[in-house]
Motif scaffolding. Structure first.
Motif, PDB file in Angstrom:
ATOM      1  N   ARG A  88       1.418  12.569 -10.051  1.00 27.29           N
ATOM      2  CA  ARG A  88       2.373  11.501  -9.784  1.00 27.29           C
ATOM      3  C   ARG A  88       3.445  11.402 -10.840  1.00 27.29           C
ATOM      4  NH1 ARG A  88       0.365   8.540 -12.202  1.00 27.29           N
ATOM      5  NH2 ARG A  88      -1.578   9.400 -12.915  1.00 27.29           N
ATOM      6  N   ARG A 139       1.197  -1.553  -1.072  1.00 30.25           N
ATOM      7  CA  ARG A 139      -0.118  -1.873  -1.617  1.00 30.25           C
ATOM      8  C   ARG A 139      -0.038  -3.043  -2.592  1.00 30.25           C
ATOM      9  NH1 ARG A 139      -2.067   4.336  -2.348  1.00 30.25           N
ATOM     10  NH2 ARG A 139      -3.506   4.374  -0.600  1.00 30.25           N
ATOM     11  N   VAL A 143      -2.023  -6.563  -2.113  1.00 29.45           N
ATOM     12  CA  VAL A 143      -2.868  -7.188  -3.135  1.00 29.45           C
ATOM     13  C   VAL A 143      -2.417  -8.630  -3.345  1.00 29.45           C
ATOM     14  CG1 VAL A 143      -3.349  -7.215  -5.617  1.00 29.45           C
ATOM     15  CG2 VAL A 143      -3.483  -5.071  -4.359  1.00 29.45           C
ATOM     16  N   GLY A 152     -10.714 -11.688  -2.565  1.00 29.98           N
ATOM     17  CA  GLY A 152     -10.910 -10.670  -3.597  1.00 29.98           C
ATOM     18  C   GLY A 152     -11.260 -11.271  -4.946  1.00 29.98           C
ATOM     19  N   SER A 161     -12.946  -7.817  -8.298  1.00 27.42           N
ATOM     20  CA  SER A 161     -12.214  -6.581  -8.034  1.00 27.42           C
ATOM     21  C   SER A 161     -11.331  -6.166  -9.207  1.00 27.42           C
ATOM     22  CB  SER A 161     -11.343  -6.747  -6.800  1.00 27.42           C
ATOM     23  OG  SER A 161     -12.105  -7.185  -5.729  1.00 27.42           O
ATOM     24  N   THR A 165     -11.924  -2.709 -11.110  1.00 31.67           N
ATOM     25  CA  THR A 165     -10.902  -1.669 -11.130  1.00 31.67           C
ATOM     26  C   THR A 165     -10.608  -1.246 -12.563  1.00 31.67           C
ATOM     27  OG1 THR A 165      -9.952  -2.791  -9.238  1.00 31.67           O
ATOM     28  CG2 THR A 165      -8.640  -1.067 -10.235  1.00 31.67           C
ATOM     29  N   LEU A 169     -11.089   2.520 -14.182  1.00 32.38           N
ATOM     30  CA  LEU A 169     -10.043   3.237 -14.919  1.00 32.38           C
ATOM     31  C   LEU A 169     -10.527   3.587 -16.324  1.00 32.38           C
ATOM     32  CD1 LEU A 169      -6.767   1.327 -13.973  1.00 32.38           C
ATOM     33  CD2 LEU A 169      -7.481   3.578 -13.212  1.00 32.38           C
TER      34      LEU A 169
ATOM     35  N   ASP B 145      -1.239   3.878 -10.911  1.00 30.19           N
ATOM     36  CA  ASP B 145      -2.640   4.302 -11.008  1.00 30.19           C
ATOM     37  C   ASP B 145      -3.579   3.168 -10.684  1.00 30.19           C
ATOM     38  OD1 ASP B 145      -2.140   6.928 -12.278  1.00 30.19           O
ATOM     39  OD2 ASP B 145      -1.271   5.660 -13.829  1.00 30.19           O
ATOM     40  N   TYR B 146      -3.040   1.964 -10.822  1.00 32.55           N
ATOM     41  CA  TYR B 146      -3.919   0.814 -10.785  1.00 32.55           C
ATOM     42  C   TYR B 146      -4.031   0.168  -9.407  1.00 32.55           C
ATOM     43  CZ  TYR B 146      -5.453  -3.917 -11.703  1.00 32.55           C
ATOM     44  OH  TYR B 146      -6.105  -5.096 -11.657  1.00 32.55           O
ATOM     45  N   TYR B 147      -2.874  -0.027  -8.759  1.00 35.79           N
ATOM     46  CA  TYR B 147      -2.883  -0.775  -7.499  1.00 35.79           C
ATOM     47  C   TYR B 147      -3.732  -0.161  -6.392  1.00 35.79           C
ATOM     48  CZ  TYR B 147       0.097  -4.567  -8.901  1.00 35.79           C
ATOM     49  OH  TYR B 147       0.561  -5.696  -9.500  1.00 35.79           O
ATOM     50  N   PRO B 148      -3.675   1.156  -6.173  1.00 42.63           N
ATOM     51  CA  PRO B 148      -4.521   1.690  -5.093  1.00 42.63           C
ATOM     52  C   PRO B 148      -5.998   1.387  -5.314  1.00 42.63           C
ATOM     53  CG  PRO B 148      -2.912   3.327  -5.792  1.00 42.63           C
ATOM     54  CD  PRO B 148      -2.831   2.202  -6.765  1.00 42.63           C
ATOM     55  N   GLY B 149      -6.454   1.542  -6.559  1.00 41.68           N
ATOM     56  CA  GLY B 149      -7.859   1.277  -6.863  1.00 41.68           C
ATOM     57  C   GLY B 149      -8.198  -0.190  -6.682  1.00 41.68           C
ATOM     58  N   LEU B 150      -7.286  -1.056  -7.121  1.00 45.15           N
ATOM     59  CA  LEU B 150      -7.541  -2.492  -6.998  1.00 45.15           C
ATOM     60  C   LEU B 150      -7.648  -2.894  -5.528  1.00 45.15           C
ATOM     61  CD1 LEU B 150      -7.813  -5.339  -8.121  1.00 45.15           C
ATOM     62  CD2 LEU B 150      -5.331  -5.511  -8.142  1.00 45.15           C
ATOM     63  N   LEU B 151      -6.710  -2.386  -4.728  1.00 43.99           N
ATOM     64  CA  LEU B 151      -6.731  -2.741  -3.315  1.00 43.99           C
ATOM     65  C   LEU B 151      -8.025  -2.245  -2.667  1.00 43.99           C
ATOM     66  CD1 LEU B 151      -5.192  -4.096  -1.103  1.00 43.99           C
ATOM     67  CD2 LEU B 151      -4.055  -1.953  -0.586  1.00 43.99           C
ATOM     68  N   LYS B 152      -8.414  -1.018  -3.020  1.00 47.87           N
ATOM     69  CA  LYS B 152      -9.660  -0.466  -2.478  1.00 47.87           C
ATOM     70  C   LYS B 152     -10.832  -1.390  -2.818  1.00 47.87           C
ATOM     71  CE  LYS B 152     -12.261   2.187  -4.694  1.00 47.87           C
ATOM     72  NZ  LYS B 152     -12.632   3.086  -5.734  1.00 47.87           N
ATOM     73  N   ASN B 153     -10.904  -1.812  -4.063  1.00 50.78           N
ATOM     74  CA  ASN B 153     -12.018  -2.667  -4.479  1.00 50.78           C
ATOM     75  C   ASN B 153     -11.990  -4.033  -3.808  1.00 50.78           C
ATOM     76  OD1 ASN B 153     -13.383  -0.886  -6.101  1.00 50.78           O
ATOM     77  ND2 ASN B 153     -12.136  -1.353  -7.896  1.00 50.78           N
ATOM     78  N   MET B 154     -10.782  -4.580  -3.649  1.00 45.05           N
ATOM     79  CA  MET B 154     -10.685  -5.884  -2.986  1.00 45.05           C
ATOM     80  C   MET B 154     -11.168  -5.766  -1.549  1.00 45.05           C
ATOM     81  SD  MET B 154      -7.021  -7.224  -4.379  1.00 45.05           S
ATOM     82  CE  MET B 154      -7.076  -8.968  -4.076  1.00 45.05           C
ATOM     83  N   SER B 157     -14.904  -5.324  -1.456  1.00 48.69           N
ATOM     84  CA  SER B 157     -15.597  -6.573  -1.768  1.00 48.69           C
ATOM     85  C   SER B 157     -15.615  -7.494  -0.544  1.00 48.69           C
ATOM     86  CB  SER B 157     -14.919  -7.212  -2.973  1.00 48.69           C
ATOM     87  OG  SER B 157     -15.008  -8.599  -2.922  1.00 48.69           O
ATOM     88  N   LEU B 158     -14.486  -7.549   0.166  1.00 49.08           N
ATOM     89  CA  LEU B 158     -14.453  -8.378   1.382  1.00 49.08           C
ATOM     90  C   LEU B 158     -15.383  -7.812   2.453  1.00 49.08           C
ATOM     91  CD1 LEU B 158     -10.636  -9.109   1.501  1.00 49.08           C
ATOM     92  CD2 LEU B 158     -12.445 -10.809   1.352  1.00 49.08           C
ATOM     93  N   PRO B 195      -3.671   2.355   5.226  1.00 46.70           N
ATOM     94  CA  PRO B 195      -4.948   3.070   5.355  1.00 46.70           C
ATOM     95  C   PRO B 195      -6.084   2.407   4.583  1.00 46.70           C
ATOM     96  CG  PRO B 195      -3.244   4.404   4.257  1.00 46.70           C
ATOM     97  CD  PRO B 195      -2.569   3.214   4.808  1.00 46.70           C
ATOM     98  N   ASP B 196      -5.747   1.746   3.471  1.00 44.63           N
ATOM     99  CA  ASP B 196      -6.795   1.108   2.662  1.00 44.63           C
ATOM    100  C   ASP B 196      -7.561   0.039   3.429  1.00 44.63           C
ATOM    101  OD1 ASP B 196      -5.434   1.793  -0.331  1.00 44.63           O
ATOM    102  OD2 ASP B 196      -4.076   1.563   1.356  1.00 44.63           O
ATOM    103  N   PHE B 197      -6.934  -0.507   4.473  1.00 45.18           N
ATOM    104  CA  PHE B 197      -7.563  -1.635   5.176  1.00 45.18           C
ATOM    105  C   PHE B 197      -8.530  -1.225   6.274  1.00 45.18           C
ATOM    106  CE2 PHE B 197      -6.097  -5.787   3.844  1.00 45.18           C
ATOM    107  CZ  PHE B 197      -5.188  -5.423   2.873  1.00 45.18           C
TER     108      PHE B 197
END
Lengths: 359, 559
Positions: A88, A139, A143, A152, A161, A165, A169, B145-154, B157-158, B195-197
């Motif tokens: 990236r 995304r 969020v 969340g 979450s 996260t 990381l 790097d952070y947002y995709p992982g956070l969204l996945k975890n949220m 969790s739901l 796609p994350d949803f």
């Protein structure tokens, strides 16, 4: 190979500059070239993902570079941290340039033209920068939408979450640093300890120690065959570090909620032993106030009876090996104190009594 | 586009007003209204972009002096930024406004404002996540790097919260109250194509609370269904079945979508129809009787509305093939009785029709064939049987398994012994359910005569097109038109495919036969259907197959 590494060095420099006011001298052609460079490195990532020798060489170089620019110093600038980051690097460069007010109007205009060519032509291509940037924006907003509505968030810390996260990381980064540094990521962890708000960092560490070792983490990495499959490696590094840093370990055990430390202790026997040692040590600092009939702290930083009891109780509610060991340890402390059965003489007697009646 | 630009000013005022009302979408009411309007607003943005890209920055400001306000309000609304392609179009609009070389302080100010907006959309951490920003920064990571992982975890969790709820509704610790599930489905509606949803959409669709009434938002179902039909989302069959069972309008829409696809695609071969069918997931979902009945009802209406159009007949047949196939795959034992799928037909009739001819050796096909024909005839001709629904129901069931009538036509010609009259009856009945016994008697008499002439020709050492044409009754001297020319053509075409010398005269006979476009289409349909059936039944008939394929290709060139 050497030219590849030089390319990498050049680009790292470009990336470092991209956040500074030096970009004010960039013209549209410079912007274009910088993006082309990033595109080339992305290509390298795709091309050599399975090539262990090249990957390792690039990874080393990146790590050294990161250390030189002060990756562990207070004013560090996140750059390319690992081979994976090359995937990236164009995104990273674009974001920095977009955010940098020093970039001149003409250069900015050309940046936008390249990043957002509009609908049509490029859309059919597999993955465009325009698409990646838009997806990232989506995304981020998703969020935000979820958080706006209170989704969340949870009171259970290790399931939160945001913390989870961060923990993921952290482990991923520990693995990368661990591979590149001969002595492991210990120094890196210590530098983080100095720079981050302590409580948040401790929570993240706890969450990292609790991540299931089978969780497919880091995500999306079919390209890198030698990347570690589990976060086990990273969490082991964390355990070693905590074991070596007794003061941090003490803060960890003292400031995190009892239930959380119990869970961590349940997963990591070495840490459990230290925790148990700390608890008994804290207990020895209390003395009995005859008049009030309670155990009190000698000094302000001592752990009060209620907290000590709460932590022991939490351990005793954990599954079997933990509970048994705790009770054995308490019993042996009590024996050392003279094995009294009357309250007020030995704190261990009283703790055992309280635990028995509380359970 | 010129037209779009004309309509823009009034739309512009409307959306300006809406955006002001929505603000940052912080209350439940404004969120609902925002979600409802997102597709239209995206369309407006698109038109806006089309208009803006044709103008230079100063013209834009002249024509739309408040454009900055409009875009800023949109940029601050997280629902708009998260929806489909809105954020991208918004960025394009902003790009149109930027000045390459600002000439005055006003233009410079505009430029720096645009840059602020872009940075708000694309980078920098949200104000409520500062501590996370510092953490990631120290690790050497960027927001990307952070947002995709956070969204996945949220999302995970739901999902686990919903699952836990589902398994253990009395667990008070992590219980999601129905209102919260409902509002989650509302909040998710504009996000589902991310796609994350996917796991969350799946979990919501399969989640059933303890309340008797539906707890999910109808708009959520609509959004999922639309996204599924437009292939913007892929979901497992089980989730789609849940969607269609819980929300009938979605199922209706899915069937209509299939119909539209079938109608709009030119030159439908059955193979193509099959692809559309399977792609729609409807035959598989129809293993659930409630879904089958609904789809079948819609087929019934289509059939009645079109007065039995051959295209609809073909679609029903292919649907049934795929449905039966899915049913066999689903379970070795039928979970539901056949009666639940075909409530108006005689169960024993459905049983025999459902017998897969593939499972029976070709030489023994005459047995079930006779059985079906006699049973149907008995039901249709016995008044008591069809007192409630008439022969139409029996015919409608036969249409599903239309392959049997085609097998009857083949066997009438090819069987060594004299074929039973019942087969001819079956063929005539398959053409029309209308009870005109006199008509059917006439048609059968004609068919019988043609059949005996054709069977005689089978044994003749030399064949000529004229003989066949004559046998088909065109020159029998009777001035009246035949009662059922379709039946005669069907027999003649089968004769051409199966008679030893058929291939030498087939083209000539077909030319004599195909006097109108309608008949040509009918012949094409017959050949396509026959080839499809042979493939389905794995019939070994290399010569006939070759001929049918050649004829089909040649005829298709001409229409």
């Amino acid at each position: 190979m050497e030219s590849l590494l030089q390319h990498l060095d050049r680009f790292s420099e470009v990336l470092a500059v991209s956040r500074t006011t030096h970009v004010s001298s960039w013209d549209p052609a410079t912007v274009r070239r910088a993006l082309q460079w990033a595109g080339y490195l992305r290509h390298i990532h795709r091309r050599f993902g399975r090539h262990v020798r090249i990957r390792t060489a690039l990874e080393r170089r990146l790590h050294n570079h990161w250390k030189q620019v002060g990756g562990s110093g207070p004013a560090s600038v996140p750059g390319l941290t690992s081979f994976r980051a090359l995937e990236r690097c164009d995104l990273l460069l674009s974001q920095r340039l977009l955010e940098n007010p020093a970039l001149g109007d003409a250069a900015f205009h050309s940046l936008l033209q390249q990043l957002f060519p509009g609908p049509g032509v490029l859309e059919a291509e597999e993955e465009t920068l325009q698409g990646s940037l838009a997806l990232l924006a989506r995304r981020r907003s998703a969020v935000h939408v979820l958080r706006l509505n209170g989704y969340g968030e949870t009171s259970v810390l290790q399931e939160d979450s945001v913390i989870k996260t961060q923990a993921e990381l952290l482990l991923e980064r520990l693995q990368q640093v661990g591979r590149a540094e001969a002595e492991g990521p210990s120094r890196f962890l210590s530098s983080l300890w100095e720079r981050l708000p302590q409580n948040n960092f401790l929570q993240v560490i706890a969450a990292a120690l609790l991540l299931p070792s089978s969780s497919p983490q880091p995500p999306k990495e079919p390209l890198e065959p030698d990347s570690p499959k589990t976060p086990g490696e990273g969490s082991q590094e964390l355990v070693y570090w905590l074991l070596r840093k007794s003061d941090i370990m003490a803060t960890f055990c003292r400031s995190l909620p009892a239930g959380l430390v119990t869970s961590v202790a349940g997963r990591h026997p070495d840490l459990f032993q230290v925790y148990l040692g700390l608890l008994t040590n804290w207990g020895r600092h209390l003395h009995y106030d005859l008049q009030k009939g309670i155990w009190v702290e000698a000094e302000s930083q001592d752990v009060p009876w209620e907290e000590l009891y709460g932590r022991f109780q939490s351990l005793c509610q954990a599954p079997s090996p933990l509970k048994d060991e705790v009770l054995t340890a308490l019993a042996s402390c009590k024996a050392q104190d003279g094995d009294f059965e009357v309250p007020g003489l030995s704190i261990w007697t009283d703790l055992l009594l309280a635990l028995r009646s509380g359970a | 586009m010129a037209q779009d630009a004309v309509g823009l000013p009034s739309d512009y005022q409307f959306w300006m007003w809406k955006l002001s009302v929505w603000g940052q979408a912080s209350t439940s009411e404004t969120q609902q209204d925002t979600c409802r309007h997102l597709p239209q607003f995206q369309e407006f943005l698109r038109q806006m972009y089309e208009a803006l890209k044709e103008m230079d920055s100063s013209t834009v400001i002249e024509r739309f002096p408040t454009i900055g306000q409009l875009l800023a309000k949109a940029c601050l609304n997280p629902f708009i930024l998260a929806y489909d392609e809105s954020q991208k179009i918004l960025i394009w609009c902003l790009c149109c406004l930027i000045n390459k070389e600002p000439q005055n302080s006003g233009e410079s100010k505009l430029n720096s404002w645009i840059r602020e907006m872009l940075s708000h959309i694309l980078s920098s951490f949200r104000f409520d996540m500062k501590e996370v920003g510092l953490f990631t920064h120290c690790l050497g990571y960027a927001p990307a790097d952070y947002y995709p992982g956070l969204l996945k975890n949220m999302v995970l969790s739901l999902v686990s919260e919903l699952r836990e709820n589902h398994l253990n509704g009395f667990n008070t610790q992590r219980r999601m109250v129905p209102e919260r599930v409902r509002s989650l489905s509302r909040v998710c509606a504009p996000l589902i194509t991310l796609p994350d949803f996917k796991p969350l959409v799946e979990a919501l669709l399969t989640y059933h609370g303890r309340e008797p009434q539906e707890m999910l938002w109808p708009e959520f179902f609509d959004a999922v269904n639309d996204a599924f039909l437009l292939k913007k989302i892929s979901l497992p069959k089980s989730a789609i079945v849940c969607l269609w069972l819980r929300h009938l309008p979605s199922l209706e829409k899915a069937v209509l979508h299939l119909f539209e696809k079938l109608i709009s695609s030119e030159r439908n071969s059955l193979r193509r129809i099959e692809c559309f069918m399977k792609d729609s997931l409807l035959p598989e979902a129809a293993c659930h009787p409630a879904i089958f009945r609904m789809v079948d009802e819609m087929f019934r209406y289509a059939l009645l509305e079109t007065d039995g159009a051959p295209e609809v007949l073909a679609a029903i047949q292919v649907f049934t093939w795929c449905f039966v196939e899915a049913l066999e795959k689903e379970d070795t034992q039928l979970k539901f009785t056949l009666k639940t799928y075909f409530p108006y037909a005689s169960p024993s009739l459905v049983m025999v029709l459902l017998q897969h001819p593939k499972g029976i050796p070709q030489g023994l096909w005459h047995q079930p064939l006779t059985h079906i024909s006699e049973m149907l005839r008995e039901i249709v001709e016995d008044q008591a049987h069809w007192s409630c629904r008439g022969p139409f129901e029996s015919w409608f069931v036969l249409v599903h398994f239309g392959g049997w009538a085609d097998v009857a036509a083949e066997h009438l010609l090819m069987s060594a012994a004299e074929p039973p009259e019942a087969w001819l009856w079956l063929l005539a009945f398959s053409y029309s359910p209308r009870d005109r016994s006199q008509w059917r008697a006439e048609a059968m008499a004609e068919g019988k005569a043609v059949l005996s002439r054709l069977r005689k020709l089978l044994r003749s050492p030399t064949l000529s097109a004229r003989d066949v044409h004559a046998a088909a009754g065109e020159q029998s001297g009777d001035p009246r038109p035949p009662a059922c020319p379709w039946l005669i053509r069907r027999l003649t075409l089968n004769f051409l495919l199966w008679a030893p010398g058929g291939h030498t005269i087939a083209r000539e006979v077909i030319t004599l036969m195909a006097q109108t476009d309608e008949i040509t289409h009918e012949i094409i349909g017959f050949l396509d259907q026959t080839l499809y059936r042979w493939d389905r039944l794995c019939m070994e008939a290399p010569t006939s197959r070759k001929l049918a394929r050649e004829l089909l290709t040649e005829l298709r060139v001409h229409v």
